[in-house]
Design a protein around this motif. Sequence first.
Motif, short mmCIF file in Angstrom:
data_model
loop_
_atom_site.label_atom_id
_atom_site.label_comp_id
_atom_site.label_asym_id
_atom_site.label_seq_id
_atom_site.Cartn_x
_atom_site.Cartn_y
_atom_site.Cartn_z
N SER A 1 0.88 -1.37 -0.13
CA SER A 1 0.06 -0.04 -0.11
C SER A 1 0.79 1.35 0.13
O SER A 1 2.18 1.18 -0.09
N ALA A 2 0.46 2.18 0.10
CA ALA A 2 0.93 3.64 0.06
C ALA A 2 1.08 4.42 1.41
O ALA A 2 0.99 5.37 1.63
N GLY A 3 1.02 3.40 2.49
CA GLY A 3 1.39 3.73 3.67
C GLY A 3 0.11 4.54 4.32
O GLY A 3 -0.83 4.11 4.24
N ARG A 4 0.27 5.33 5.28
CA ARG A 4 -0.67 5.89 6.25
C ARG A 4 -1.69 6.50 5.07
O ARG A 4 -1.25 7.69 4.53
N GLY A 5 -2.79 6.20 5.10
CA GLY A 5 -4.04 6.76 4.30
C GLY A 5 -3.81 6.21 2.94
O GLY A 5 -4.70 6.85 2.15
N GLY A 6 -3.12 5.33 2.52
CA GLY A 6 -2.88 5.00 1.09
C GLY A 6 -3.80 3.78 0.84
O GLY A 6 -3.26 2.70 1.16
N PRO A 7 -4.91 3.85 0.28
CA PRO A 7 -5.89 3.00 0.11
C PRO A 7 -5.61 2.07 -1.35
O PRO A 7 -5.95 1.22 -1.66
N GLY A 8 -4.66 2.72 -2.38
CA GLY A 8 -4.61 1.93 -3.60
C GLY A 8 -3.61 0.98 -3.52
O GLY A 8 -2.33 1.36 -3.74
N ALA A 9 -4.11 -0.13 -3.10
CA ALA A 9 -3.16 -1.03 -2.78
C ALA A 9 -3.28 -2.37 -3.75
O ALA A 9 -4.36 -2.51 -4.35
N ALA A 10 -2.14 -3.21 -3.77
CA ALA A 10 -2.16 -4.36 -4.81
C ALA A 10 -1.32 -5.41 -3.93
O ALA A 10 -0.44 -5.15 -3.38
N ASP A 11 -2.14 -6.62 -3.86
CA ASP A 11 -1.59 -7.65 -3.20
C ASP A 11 -0.68 -8.19 -4.21
O ASP A 11 -0.84 -8.40 -5.53
N GLY A 12 0.46 -8.97 -3.50
CA GLY A 12 1.55 -9.48 -4.47
C GLY A 12 2.99 -9.44 -3.83
O GLY A 12 3.04 -8.70 -2.76
N ASP A 13 4.07 -9.76 -4.49
CA ASP A 13 5.39 -10.12 -3.92
C ASP A 13 5.79 -8.69 -4.04
O ASP A 13 5.86 -8.25 -5.25
N ALA B 1 14.03 15.82 -1.25
CA ALA B 1 13.60 16.24 -0.08
C ALA B 1 14.48 17.07 0.62
O ALA B 1 14.24 17.93 1.54
N SER B 2 16.04 16.84 0.52
CA SER B 2 16.83 17.54 0.99
C SER B 2 16.85 19.22 0.71
O SER B 2 17.02 20.16 1.62
N GLU B 3 16.43 19.38 -0.54
CA GLU B 3 16.56 20.91 -1.00
C GLU B 3 15.15 21.46 -0.45
O GLU B 3 15.40 22.74 -0.16
N ARG B 4 14.32 20.83 -0.39
CA ARG B 4 12.96 21.30 0.10
C ARG B 4 12.79 21.08 1.69
O ARG B 4 11.91 21.55 2.50
N GLN B 5 13.91 20.59 2.47
CA GLN B 5 13.90 20.36 3.95
C GLN B 5 12.55 19.44 4.39
O GLN B 5 11.93 19.94 5.26
N LEU B 6 12.33 18.60 3.60
CA LEU B 6 11.04 17.91 3.95
C LEU B 6 11.51 16.13 4.03
O LEU B 6 12.74 15.80 3.66
N PRO B 7 10.92 15.21 4.82
CA PRO B 7 11.11 14.01 5.18
C PRO B 7 10.98 13.35 3.50
O PRO B 7 10.02 14.02 2.80
N PRO B 8 11.80 12.59 2.95
CA PRO B 8 11.69 11.88 1.83
C PRO B 8 10.40 11.33 1.46
O PRO B 8 9.84 11.52 0.57
N TYR B 9 9.58 10.71 2.60
CA TYR B 9 8.36 10.03 2.19
C TYR B 9 7.37 11.07 1.74
O TYR B 9 6.18 10.48 1.32
N VAL B 10 7.42 12.16 2.19
CA VAL B 10 6.31 13.29 1.94
C VAL B 10 6.55 13.50 0.38
O VAL B 10 5.49 14.01 -0.25
N ILE B 11 7.71 13.21 -0.42
CA ILE B 11 7.65 13.41 -1.65
C ILE B 11 7.08 12.27 -2.45
O ILE B 11 5.73 12.42 -2.96
N PHE B 12 7.35 10.98 -2.04
CA PHE B 12 6.73 9.75 -2.50
C PHE B 12 7.15 8.87 -1.41
O PHE B 12 8.29 8.69 -1.03
N HIS B 13 6.18 7.94 -1.22
CA HIS B 13 6.43 6.65 -0.42
C HIS B 13 7.26 5.61 -1.37
O HIS B 13 7.07 5.55 -2.42
N ASP B 14 8.14 4.76 -0.48
CA ASP B 14 8.71 3.75 -1.11
C ASP B 14 7.68 2.84 -2.03
O ASP B 14 8.14 2.23 -2.99
N ALA B 15 6.61 2.47 -1.64
CA ALA B 15 5.63 1.72 -2.12
C ALA B 15 5.42 2.45 -3.57
O ALA B 15 5.10 1.45 -4.66
N THR B 16 5.21 3.62 -3.72
CA THR B 16 4.87 4.16 -4.98
C THR B 16 6.25 4.26 -5.78
O THR B 16 5.94 3.84 -6.95
N LEU B 17 7.31 4.40 -5.45
CA LEU B 17 8.59 4.26 -6.28
C LEU B 17 8.69 2.92 -6.43
O LEU B 17 9.23 2.76 -7.71
#
Length: 626
Positions: free
Chosen positions: A535-547, A569-585
């Motif tokens: 899934s896409a983490g907290r609040g991420g309902p767009g999920a797919a079952d699988g490996d 993220a470093s340039e914008r001084q934000l946590p990386p997951y605010v840009i995109f979650h690992d699951a999305t990448l």
Amino acid sequence: MADRAREILHRVFGYDDFRGLQAEIVAQVAKGGDALVLMPTGAGKSLCYQVPSLLREGTGVVVSPLIALMQDQVDALRELGVRAAFLNSTLGAREAREVERQLVAGELDLLYVAPERLVTDRCLDLLDRSRIALFAIDEAHCVSQWGHDFRPEYLQLAVLHERFAHVPRIALTATADAMTRDEIVDRLSLHDARRFVSSFDRPNIRYRIVEKTEPRRQLLEFIEGAHAGEAGIVYCASRAKVDETADWLAAHGVPALAYHAGMDTASRAAHQARFLREDGLVMVATIAFGMGIDKPDVRFVAHLDMPRSVEGYYQETGRAGRDGLPAEAWMAYGLADVVQQRRFIEQSEGNEAHKRVSSGKLDAMLGLAETIECRRVRLLAYFGEASGPCGNCDNCLEPPEAWDATEPARKLLSCIWRIREASGFGFGSQHVIAVLRGQDNPKVQQFGHDRLSTFGIGAGLGEQEWRAVLRQLIAQGLVVVDHERHQVLALAPESRALLRGERTLQMRRPRTSARARAGKRARGSAGSGAGARISAGRGGPGAADGDSRLDPAAEALFERLREWRRAVASERQLPPYVIFHDATLREIAQQRPGSLDALAGVSGVGQRKLEAWGQAIIDLIAAPGS
């Protein structure tokens, strides 16, 4: 309204549809009804109030207990194009006045407020002058005096019902047994609220509990064997142990930081910021750390000391794998944990009723630690949910050996009694086990315990096995520990039935290895629980079952996407997951979209992020070597 809700979900958050109970909850609150929501961490609780806030006129007011995390939550929403702000003590007077102006002027979609600030006359008067869409009370279990994280200021939140009766309220938590749910309803005046209780199962988390022998060495082997270079949280019971463990891990090559209430505010904030914004850090902390942590890529949560309740354990382990990818919950557990937790209850300032409830919660936690059955079945049963063996916990993957410990237990009880009878006072566990095993050391000789009838009658079992038997006897209340007299052992009245042969004792046999078995990464299809829900983490309902595994080319692209995200993220001084979650990448790396339209179909890519980062991602995918 359902169509509007899905349009917002797709345009703002980048997901095609709701999952589980989200759609029903959104509809209930959007039409003006109250709701009590119990949903596991990572299942998308935040969407249940964020979407209705965008559907209804006015500002959604979110009561959140940790001001240190509000900034990151607001940053994440602003990246999505949501007009969000917070009011807490970190703002200067001028900044606070500007947020207040925006609220009254209707220029905010969401406002996060700490509970102690919300109930002040100034803030309530401000809300009176504003158009409020809804009130969301996050971490609602904090209202329960029986719960694991009681916060007195939450008791005052009933004022919302009294003063704003026309405004819908939604109370949310990931952890609450039936008694705690009833208390939330009573204390927050949510008697007319519709209750939504989703499954408590987190199938992507592998649960593993090991016998404590060399805890730090076991922890290091676990991290190096399964989670090297990955983010994790290690919980310890004391501040001193936190500092010592963090230093020890760092000295052994694991990048670790400490976090506890004894640190100065600046150091705590700096460590938390590093953990949220950097990859691969391990946070060693007391339970003061963690509530509301939005970091989705925590790959493990480890406990070096046993929590006091199943609720606490579930809440803390739930901070792993919020992105739906495989994660582990690991705990080292031993005799000292049982003794320590019993002492906490005995010495607490609570009344007898509170002590009885605390003892019951501890018994449930001990049962989870000692069970020879599926951990997940036992864990879910605590919250009233039936399930079958998961195939993805240590007991399913490496079934423990059950044995009849009745006779050894009777020998141990007899030895404790003989020692007290011969000496006129009791001794601790190490001495009793030495007598049982026939160890003729100076202390045994000094007190003449080598002449007792129980001397050497337990030579057939090792020290670890005897400590396991004693742990079980203490856990079941058959042996008590006198903390006023150097933790000496004594028999409880309930032990008579076992001594007389009127009851038996079944328990798990300790692992023969003195060293920890590092957990294997929970991948693939190791039973029903291992089909990790991506899934896409907290609040991420767009999920797919699988490996969750990637082929080599996709894995290489995934790492390049993470490097790009880290730089942005470093340039914008934000946590990386605010840009995109690992699951999305990961999904981008698998699909390799060649156009903005194709990228828009990836779960977690909303309109605002597509406009901001879409072309950069398409260019990165098309670059030579990708």
